[in-house]
Design a protein around this motif. Structure first.
Motif, PDB file in Angstrom:
ATOM      1  N   VAL A   1       0.846  -1.203   0.000  1.00  0.00           N
ATOM      2  CA  VAL A   1       0.000   0.000   0.000  1.00  0.00           C
ATOM      3  C   VAL A   1       0.878   1.249   0.000  1.00  0.00           C
ATOM      4  O   VAL A   1       1.753   1.410   0.849  1.00  0.00           O
ATOM      5  N   THR A   2       0.646   2.132  -0.934  1.00  0.00           N
ATOM      6  CA  THR A   2       1.430   3.362  -1.055  1.00  0.00           C
ATOM      7  C   THR A   2       1.334   4.198   0.221  1.00  0.00           C
ATOM      8  O   THR A   2       0.248   4.420   0.753  1.00  0.00           O
ATOM      9  N   GLY A   3       2.485   4.644   0.712  1.00  0.00           N
ATOM     10  CA  GLY A   3       2.521   5.512   1.876  1.00  0.00           C
ATOM     11  C   GLY A   3       2.482   4.784   3.203  1.00  0.00           C
ATOM     12  O   GLY A   3       2.521   5.424   4.254  1.00  0.00           O
ATOM     13  N   ILE A   4       2.419   3.461   3.188  1.00  0.00           N
ATOM     14  CA  ILE A   4       2.379   2.688   4.424  1.00  0.00           C
ATOM     15  C   ILE A   4       3.795   2.335   4.854  1.00  0.00           C
ATOM     16  O   ILE A   4       4.638   1.944   4.050  1.00  0.00           O
ATOM     17  N   TYR A   5       4.045   2.460   6.143  1.00  0.00           N
ATOM     18  CA  TYR A   5       5.392   2.272   6.694  1.00  0.00           C
ATOM     19  C   TYR A   5       5.952   0.885   6.420  1.00  0.00           C
ATOM     20  O   TYR A   5       7.122   0.724   6.106  1.00  0.00           O
ATOM     21  N   TYR A   6       5.106  -0.140   6.534  1.00  0.00           N
ATOM     22  CA  TYR A   6       5.566  -1.505   6.309  1.00  0.00           C
ATOM     23  C   TYR A   6       5.131  -2.001   4.933  1.00  0.00           C
ATOM     24  O   TYR A   6       4.032  -1.724   4.475  1.00  0.00           O
ATOM     25  N   ASP A   7       6.006  -2.739   4.266  1.00  0.00           N
ATOM     26  CA  ASP A   7       5.682  -3.296   2.958  1.00  0.00           C
ATOM     27  C   ASP A   7       4.770  -4.516   3.097  1.00  0.00           C
ATOM     28  O   ASP A   7       4.852  -5.259   4.059  1.00  0.00           O
ATOM     29  N   TYR A   8       3.928  -4.718   2.115  1.00  0.00           N
ATOM     30  CA  TYR A   8       3.111  -5.923   1.996  1.00  0.00           C
ATOM     31  C   TYR A   8       2.313  -6.214   3.271  1.00  0.00           C
ATOM     32  O   TYR A   8       2.674  -7.060   4.076  1.00  0.00           O
ATOM     33  N   VAL A   9       1.211  -5.492   3.420  1.00  0.00           N
ATOM     34  CA  VAL A   9       0.424  -5.578   4.652  1.00  0.00           C
ATOM     35  C   VAL A   9      -0.778  -6.506   4.472  1.00  0.00           C
ATOM     36  O   VAL A   9      -1.280  -6.708   3.375  1.00  0.00           O
ATOM     37  N   GLY A  10      -1.231  -7.068   5.590  1.00  0.00           N
ATOM     38  CA  GLY A  10      -2.436  -7.893   5.574  1.00  0.00           C
ATOM     39  C   GLY A  10      -2.278  -9.209   4.850  1.00  0.00           C
ATOM     40  O   GLY A  10      -3.146  -9.605   4.061  1.00  0.00           O
TER      41      GLY A  10
ATOM     42  N   LEU B   1      -2.572 -17.444  12.880  1.00  0.00           N
ATOM     43  CA  LEU B   1      -2.149 -16.727  11.683  1.00  0.00           C
ATOM     44  C   LEU B   1      -0.638 -16.592  11.770  1.00  0.00           C
ATOM     45  O   LEU B   1      -0.128 -15.964  12.698  1.00  0.00           O
ATOM     46  N   THR B   2       0.084 -17.200  10.833  1.00  0.00           N
ATOM     47  CA  THR B   2       1.533 -17.231  10.959  1.00  0.00           C
ATOM     48  C   THR B   2       2.231 -17.118   9.606  1.00  0.00           C
ATOM     49  O   THR B   2       1.700 -17.575   8.590  1.00  0.00           O
ATOM     50  N   VAL B   3       3.392 -16.499   9.618  1.00  0.00           N
ATOM     51  CA  VAL B   3       4.238 -16.328   8.428  1.00  0.00           C
ATOM     52  C   VAL B   3       3.443 -15.700   7.295  1.00  0.00           C
ATOM     53  O   VAL B   3       3.307 -16.256   6.209  1.00  0.00           O
ATOM     54  N   ASN B   4       2.920 -14.522   7.547  1.00  0.00           N
ATOM     55  CA  ASN B   4       2.135 -13.797   6.551  1.00  0.00           C
ATOM     56  C   ASN B   4       2.735 -12.411   6.306  1.00  0.00           C
ATOM     57  O   ASN B   4       2.434 -11.465   7.023  1.00  0.00           O
ATOM     58  N   SER B   5       3.613 -12.268   5.364  1.00  0.00           N
ATOM     59  CA  SER B   5       4.196 -11.013   4.874  1.00  0.00           C
ATOM     60  C   SER B   5       4.536 -10.009   5.973  1.00  0.00           C
ATOM     61  O   SER B   5       4.860 -10.371   7.094  1.00  0.00           O
ATOM     62  N   GLY B   6       4.469  -8.708   5.632  1.00  0.00           N
ATOM     63  CA  GLY B   6       4.860  -7.659   6.569  1.00  0.00           C
ATOM     64  C   GLY B   6       3.970  -7.585   7.795  1.00  0.00           C
ATOM     65  O   GLY B   6       4.427  -7.292   8.895  1.00  0.00           O
ATOM     66  N   SER B   7       2.680  -7.841   7.639  1.00  0.00           N
ATOM     67  CA  SER B   7       1.762  -7.904   8.784  1.00  0.00           C
ATOM     68  C   SER B   7       0.705  -8.950   8.488  1.00  0.00           C
ATOM     69  O   SER B   7       0.297  -9.130   7.343  1.00  0.00           O
ATOM     70  N   SER B   8       0.271  -9.659   9.530  1.00  0.00           N
ATOM     71  CA  SER B   8      -0.744 -10.698   9.325  1.00  0.00           C
ATOM     72  C   SER B   8      -2.114 -10.086   9.061  1.00  0.00           C
ATOM     73  O   SER B   8      -2.849 -10.538   8.193  1.00  0.00           O
ATOM     74  N   ILE B   9      -2.474  -9.050   9.831  1.00  0.00           N
ATOM     75  CA  ILE B   9      -3.770  -8.387   9.655  1.00  0.00           C
ATOM     76  C   ILE B   9      -3.543  -6.904   9.425  1.00  0.00           C
ATOM     77  O   ILE B   9      -2.773  -6.258  10.145  1.00  0.00           O
ATOM     78  N   TYR B  10      -4.212  -6.348   8.423  1.00  0.00           N
ATOM     79  CA  TYR B  10      -4.155  -4.909   8.148  1.00  0.00           C
ATOM     80  C   TYR B  10      -5.559  -4.343   8.277  1.00  0.00           C
ATOM     81  O   TYR B  10      -6.505  -4.831   7.653  1.00  0.00           O
TER      82      TYR B  10
ATOM     83  N   VAL C   1       5.094  -7.691  11.692  1.00  0.00           N
ATOM     84  CA  VAL C   1       4.108  -7.097  12.596  1.00  0.00           C
ATOM     85  C   VAL C   1       2.887  -8.004  12.655  1.00  0.00           C
ATOM     86  O   VAL C   1       2.460  -8.556  11.636  1.00  0.00           O
ATOM     87  N   GLY C   2       2.302  -8.155  13.843  1.00  0.00           N
ATOM     88  CA  GLY C   2       1.098  -8.960  13.965  1.00  0.00           C
ATOM     89  C   GLY C   2      -0.114  -8.255  13.385  1.00  0.00           C
ATOM     90  O   GLY C   2      -0.744  -8.730  12.446  1.00  0.00           O
ATOM     91  N   VAL C   3      -0.448  -7.095  13.947  1.00  0.00           N
ATOM     92  CA  VAL C   3      -1.606  -6.313  13.519  1.00  0.00           C
ATOM     93  C   VAL C   3      -1.148  -4.906  13.159  1.00  0.00           C
ATOM     94  O   VAL C   3      -0.510  -4.230  13.963  1.00  0.00           O
ATOM     95  N   HIS C   4      -1.477  -4.462  11.955  1.00  0.00           N
ATOM     96  CA  HIS C   4      -1.196  -3.093  11.510  1.00  0.00           C
ATOM     97  C   HIS C   4      -2.525  -2.352  11.455  1.00  0.00           C
ATOM     98  O   HIS C   4      -3.380  -2.644  10.627  1.00  0.00           O
ATOM     99  N   ASN C   5      -2.706  -1.412  12.378  1.00  0.00           N
ATOM    100  CA  ASN C   5      -3.964  -0.685  12.501  1.00  0.00           C
ATOM    101  C   ASN C   5      -3.799   0.708  11.911  1.00  0.00           C
ATOM    102  O   ASN C   5      -3.149   1.574  12.477  1.00  0.00           O
ATOM    103  N   ASN C   6      -4.405   0.935  10.756  1.00  0.00           N
ATOM    104  CA  ASN C   6      -4.326   2.220  10.069  1.00  0.00           C
ATOM    105  C   ASN C   6      -5.696   2.905  10.125  1.00  0.00           C
ATOM    106  O   ASN C   6      -6.591   2.578   9.360  1.00  0.00           O
ATOM    107  N   VAL C   7      -5.854   3.834  11.057  1.00  0.00           N
ATOM    108  CA  VAL C   7      -7.108   4.579  11.235  1.00  0.00           C
ATOM    109  C   VAL C   7      -8.278   3.615  11.450  1.00  0.00           C
ATOM    110  O   VAL C   7      -9.353   3.779  10.872  1.00  0.00           O
ATOM    111  N   GLY C   8      -8.054   2.598  12.260  1.00  0.00           N
ATOM    112  CA  GLY C   8      -9.109   1.635  12.544  1.00  0.00           C
ATOM    113  C   GLY C   8      -9.299   1.433  14.032  1.00  0.00           C
ATOM    114  O   GLY C   8      -8.741   2.162  14.854  1.00  0.00           O
TER     115      GLY C   8
END
Length: 206
Positions: free
Chosen positions: A106-115, A133-142, A160-167
């Motif tokens: 996602v453009t502008g997101i700190y971590y690559d390949y989220v969710g 939920l295991t071994v899932n890219s930059g974050s497991s849940i976006y 990262v386990g959970v990446h919470n962006n305005v949620g």
């Protein structure tokens, strides 16, 4: 609805995709590998039933988005949490597992390949009640302006386990552990933690 029944990989994945698109309760009856993201646009309860759901492609395993004015809720459960795995899955945790997802960049997101496991687009809700939920890219849940309610299950591995962006993230149980950077990253969102919820052993947590 059940998905699996000792079908060839392509048939099992096709049946799972169809069952999830129809909504309702879906229970895995075998380990299933998919190469394309499963789109959730209706209320779905996904019972991993002790099996493995693995993404072999580049996308998120599950992508939850609002379809029209109706809200959408995905519930992930696991009715056989002690079920062991064999063969190529022998090193995975017992019980239902979602693994292998990469997620979008996602453009502008700190971590690559989220969710990698679950990508929540604006407004939907994910209820995580069981499974790992295991071994899932930059974050497991976006969470992109959506809601995550975690009362059980485990999120582990990767950055990262959970990446919470305005949620909104409400954690009353379950575990987030073994992530190389941190368990939870919150950006302009909110989080509450209570009950038996556990976040720990994430080496660079801050």
């Amino acid at each position: 609805c059940t998905a699996g029944a000792a079908s060839p990989p392509d048939n099992a994945a096709t049946r799972l995709k169809s069952a999830i698109s129809n909504g309702g309760t879906v229970q895995l009856t075998e380990d299933i590998e998919i190469s394309k993201t499963l789109l959730v646009t209706r209320d779905v309860t996904l019972d991993l039933n002790g099996h493995v759901l693995k993404m072999t492609g580049d996308g998120s395993v599950l992508y939850v988005k609002k379809d029209g004015p109706n809200t959408v809720t995905l519930t992930i459960t696991d009715s056989r949490p002690q079920n062991p795995h064999t063969g190529s899955y022998a090193d995975l945790p017992d019980g239902g597992v979602i693994t292998g997802g990469k997620g979008p960049n996602v453009t502008g997101i700190y971590y690559d390949y989220v969710g990698g496991a679950v990508f929540l687009e604006k407004d939907p809700t994910l209820k995580l009640e069981g499974g790992t939920l295991t071994v899932n890219s930059g974050s497991s849940i976006y969470i992109d302006g959506a809601t995550l309610v975690m009362s059980g299950g485990t999120i582990t591995g990767k950055t990262v386990g959970v990446h919470n962006n305005v949620g909104t993230f409400t954690m009353t149980g379950g575990r987030i552990t073994g992530c190389s950077d941190r368990g939870v990253y919150v950006y302009n969102g909110n989080m509450t933690m209570s009950g038996t919820a556990y976040i720990g052993e994430n080496p660079k947590a801050r």
